[in-house]
Design a protein around this motif. Structure first.
Motif, short mmCIF file in Angstrom:
data_model
loop_
_atom_site.label_atom_id
_atom_site.label_comp_id
_atom_site.label_asym_id
_atom_site.label_seq_id
_atom_site.Cartn_x
_atom_site.Cartn_y
_atom_site.Cartn_z
N PRO A 187 0.82 -1.21 0.00
CA PRO A 187 0.00 0.00 0.00
C PRO A 187 0.85 1.26 0.00
O PRO A 187 2.03 1.21 0.35
N PRO A 188 0.23 2.40 -0.38
CA PRO A 188 1.00 3.66 -0.45
C PRO A 188 1.58 4.06 0.90
O PRO A 188 1.05 3.72 1.96
N MET A 189 2.68 4.80 0.85
CA MET A 189 3.35 5.28 2.05
C MET A 189 3.36 6.80 2.08
O MET A 189 3.47 7.44 1.03
N GLN A 190 3.26 7.38 3.28
CA GLN A 190 3.31 8.83 3.41
C GLN A 190 4.71 9.34 3.12
O GLN A 190 5.70 8.68 3.41
N ILE A 191 4.80 10.56 2.56
CA ILE A 191 6.05 11.14 2.10
C ILE A 191 6.54 12.20 3.07
O ILE A 191 5.75 12.94 3.66
N GLN A 192 7.88 12.29 3.22
CA GLN A 192 8.50 13.40 3.94
C GLN A 192 9.71 13.87 3.15
O GLN A 192 10.31 13.11 2.39
N TYR A 193 10.08 15.14 3.34
CA TYR A 193 11.31 15.66 2.73
C TYR A 193 11.95 16.62 3.74
O TYR A 193 11.34 17.57 4.19
N ASP A 194 13.19 16.32 4.12
CA ASP A 194 13.92 17.09 5.12
C ASP A 194 13.09 17.35 6.38
O ASP A 194 13.09 18.45 6.94
N GLY A 195 12.35 16.33 6.81
CA GLY A 195 11.58 16.44 8.04
C GLY A 195 10.20 17.03 7.90
O GLY A 195 9.44 17.04 8.87
N GLU A 196 9.85 17.53 6.72
CA GLU A 196 8.51 18.07 6.46
C GLU A 196 7.62 16.93 5.97
O GLU A 196 7.89 16.34 4.91
N VAL A 197 6.58 16.63 6.72
CA VAL A 197 5.67 15.56 6.33
C VAL A 197 4.66 16.13 5.34
O VAL A 197 3.89 17.04 5.66
N ALA A 198 4.69 15.61 4.13
CA ALA A 198 3.82 16.11 3.07
C ALA A 198 2.41 15.55 3.21
O ALA A 198 2.22 14.44 3.74
N LYS A 199 1.45 16.30 2.74
CA LYS A 199 0.08 15.80 2.66
C LYS A 199 -0.06 15.03 1.36
O LYS A 199 -0.78 15.40 0.44
N ALA A 200 0.68 13.93 1.31
CA ALA A 200 0.76 13.15 0.07
C ALA A 200 1.33 11.78 0.39
O ALA A 200 2.02 11.59 1.39
N THR A 201 1.03 10.82 -0.48
CA THR A 201 1.59 9.49 -0.38
C THR A 201 2.25 9.13 -1.71
O THR A 201 2.10 9.84 -2.71
N THR A 202 3.01 8.04 -1.70
CA THR A 202 3.63 7.55 -2.92
C THR A 202 2.55 7.34 -4.00
O THR A 202 1.39 7.10 -3.66
N PRO A 203 2.93 7.48 -5.28
CA PRO A 203 4.28 7.54 -5.83
C PRO A 203 4.89 8.95 -5.77
O PRO A 203 4.19 9.93 -5.63
#
Length: 256
Positions: free
Chosen positions: A202-218
């Motif tokens: 299943p999709p995984m939640q995304i983060q970038y440099d510690g910021e948790v995005a309101k988004a999942t993979t891809p």
């Protein structure tokens, strides 16, 4: 990192100021924490160029988003830790991340499909890290080498069945400063690429440099070679520089 990404490719120097929770960029750049030492480093004006990276994904509202990151991005377990640490960062500082990891010992796994410079690889794991600078809290390096100037992303798949299997492997890196730690294929697997597309089921939640995005993979990520110019310490030049690499910021009039 946001400032460095906005200035990517301009040659304008940036000096990270360590005033956050973990100060990972300053840590990776071997920058001092004391204000007078920082002022002295700024006056010296020694700079080095480092890679930046860029992540692109579709937010929950359907809009396409493109963000820069300097340390690492990822999905799955690391995003869970980042999200769990948010409420206690002011109180616990860097320990908030360790506390969040222990509070989520049995994260779900996903089937992960990676497209690495056009080549497809399939794995299963708790999460995935897309790494530029590799050091995180507690002096742990998530890759065997910290190589933020090689023009490549390190892609780390976290394959342990649970956090109790993963954390000892990461902490082993913290105490092995000779770079002799070997990846276990049952725990961590590492790849390299200039561009990567990450899909998960299943999709995984995304983060970038510690910021948790309101988004999942891809999502997709790519390297921006030598895009960021940082004001650095002499120790940083010893760690990452080659002869002739160091430059001087425009406010100095000395020769490097």
């Amino acid at each position: 990192t946001t400032t460095a990404y906005s200035l990517a490719g301009t040659g304008i120097p940036v000096m990270p100021f360590p005033a956050g929770t973990a100060n990972l960029l300053a840590l990776n750049l071997a920058a001092p924490n004391e204000p007078h030492a920082l002022a002295k480093m700024l006056r010296a004006g020694i700079t080095l160029d480092f890679d930046m990276a860029e992540i692109e994904f579709h937010a929950d509202d359907g809009e396409s988003a493109k963000k820069g990151f300097g340390i690492m991005a990822g999905a799955g377990y690391d995003a869970t830790i980042m999200k769990g640490a948010q409420p206690s960062k002011r109180l616990l500082g860097p320990m908030a991340y360790f506390s969040a990891a222990l509070a989520n010992p049995l994260p779900p796994t996903s089937k992960i499909t990676l497209t690495l410079d056009g080549e497809t690889v399939e794995e299963e794991g708790l999460g995935i890290l897309i790494v530029n600078f590799s050091k995180i809290q507690f002096d742990i390096s998530v890759t065997n080498k910290n190589s933020p100037r090689d023009g490549l992303l390190d892609i780390v798949v976290l394959k342990a069945e649970n956090a109790f299997g993963l954390l000892p492997a990461l902490f082993a890196r913290a105490i092995d400063h000779e770079g002799n730690f070997k990846d276990s294929p049952e725990t961590i697997e590492t790849f390299q690429a200039r561009e990567v597309i990450v899909e998960a089921d299943p999709p995984m939640q995304i983060q970038y440099d510690g910021e948790v995005a309101k988004a999942t993979t891809p999502f997709a990520a790519r390297i921006l070679p030598s895009a960021a110019r940082f004001v650095v310490s002499e120790e940083c030049v010893e760690l990452f520089g080659a002869e002739g690499d160091a430059k001087l910021a425009p406010w100095t009039d000395r020769e490097a």
